[in-house]
Design a protein around this motif. Structure first.
Motif, PDB file in Angstrom:
ATOM      1  N   GLY A 161       8.232  44.123  83.125  1.00  0.00           N
ATOM      2  CA  GLY A 161       9.663  44.239  83.424  1.00  0.00           C
ATOM      3  C   GLY A 161       9.925  45.251  84.519  1.00  0.00           C
ATOM      4  O   GLY A 161       9.022  45.758  85.181  1.00  0.00           O
ATOM      5  N   HIS A 202      16.542  46.590  76.795  1.00  0.00           N
ATOM      6  CA  HIS A 202      16.662  45.715  77.965  1.00  0.00           C
ATOM      7  C   HIS A 202      15.547  44.672  77.985  1.00  0.00           C
ATOM      8  O   HIS A 202      15.775  43.531  78.388  1.00  0.00           O
ATOM      9  N   ARG A 203      14.345  45.082  77.565  1.00  0.00           N
ATOM     10  CA  ARG A 203      13.227  44.129  77.502  1.00  0.00           C
ATOM     11  C   ARG A 203      13.582  42.993  76.536  1.00  0.00           C
ATOM     12  O   ARG A 203      13.348  41.836  76.825  1.00  0.00           O
ATOM     13  N   GLN A 258      16.553  41.856  75.734  1.00  0.00           N
ATOM     14  CA  GLN A 258      17.564  41.003  76.375  1.00  0.00           C
ATOM     15  C   GLN A 258      16.950  40.107  77.449  1.00  0.00           C
ATOM     16  O   GLN A 258      17.239  38.913  77.512  1.00  0.00           O
ATOM     17  N   ARG A 259      16.104  40.699  78.285  1.00  0.00           N
ATOM     18  CA  ARG A 259      15.462  39.934  79.357  1.00  0.00           C
ATOM     19  C   ARG A 259      14.569  38.847  78.792  1.00  0.00           C
ATOM     20  O   ARG A 259      14.603  37.693  79.234  1.00  0.00           O
ATOM     21  N   ARG A 313      16.541  35.936  77.234  1.00  0.00           N
ATOM     22  CA  ARG A 313      17.023  35.037  78.293  1.00  0.00           C
ATOM     23  C   ARG A 313      15.883  34.174  78.826  1.00  0.00           C
ATOM     24  O   ARG A 313      16.055  32.975  79.061  1.00  0.00           O
ATOM     25  N   TRP A 314      14.694  34.785  79.010  1.00  0.00           N
ATOM     26  CA  TRP A 314      13.544  34.035  79.519  1.00  0.00           C
ATOM     27  C   TRP A 314      13.160  32.931  78.535  1.00  0.00           C
ATOM     28  O   TRP A 314      12.928  31.795  78.941  1.00  0.00           O
ATOM     29  N   GLU A 323      12.427  50.188  82.379  1.00  0.00           N
ATOM     30  CA  GLU A 323      13.173  49.283  81.510  1.00  0.00           C
ATOM     31  C   GLU A 323      13.101  49.793  80.076  1.00  0.00           C
ATOM     32  O   GLU A 323      12.041  50.167  79.596  1.00  0.00           O
TER      33      GLU A 323
END
Length: 135
Positions: free
Chosen positions: A109, A117-118, A120-121, A124-125, A113
């Motif tokens: 990331g 946040h990881r 959330q990312r 989404r991925w 990060e």
């Protein structure tokens, strides 16, 4: 080099192209899609929405993306070398290409990060990789 085993030393575009095709195929296949749906559900059910990097499950019980599925399934990760994608793949029932891709996405990331946040990312991925209509 990260636990995914990815590096920047692939000079042959054909080798890289074949690898990316294998990754796409493993993610879009029936087994890969089932795993992604399970991962999404397990992430959504997490009481604390954080993901760690560089290992499956740490001493505090925090998980990386694949570790979330391991924890949900009750897999004893102490017997798995998380730096060996084939061992991880065998433990969770997906291809090592898919393990490497998820580990790379999880671990690499943005600089500084946070674990939140990881999560959330990665959520989404995961959602972006799920193909509608593939069960």
């Amino acid at each position: 080099m990260s636990r995914s085993g990815y590096d920047d030393d692939i000079d042959d575009p054909l080798v890289l192209g074949r690898w990316r095709a294998q990754v796409r195929s493993s993610i879009r296949g029936k087994r890969g899609q089932a795993f992604l749906r399970e991962l999404a559900a397990a992430m959504d059910a997490m009481p604390e929405r954080v993901l760690i990097a560089d290992e499956l499950i740490n001493q505090a019980g925090d998980c990386c993306a694949i570790g979330v599925v391991c924890k949900t399934r009750g897999i004893d990760v102490s017997k798995i070398d998380y730096d060996e994608p084939i061992e991880v793949a065998d433990a969770v029932g997906i291809t090592d290409q898919m393990v490497r891709e998820i580990e790379y996405e999880n671990d690499e990331g943005a600089w500084r990060e946070t674990d939140e946040h990881r999560w959330q990312r990665m959520r989404r991925w995961v959602a972006s990789q799920i193909v509608k209509g593939v069960e």
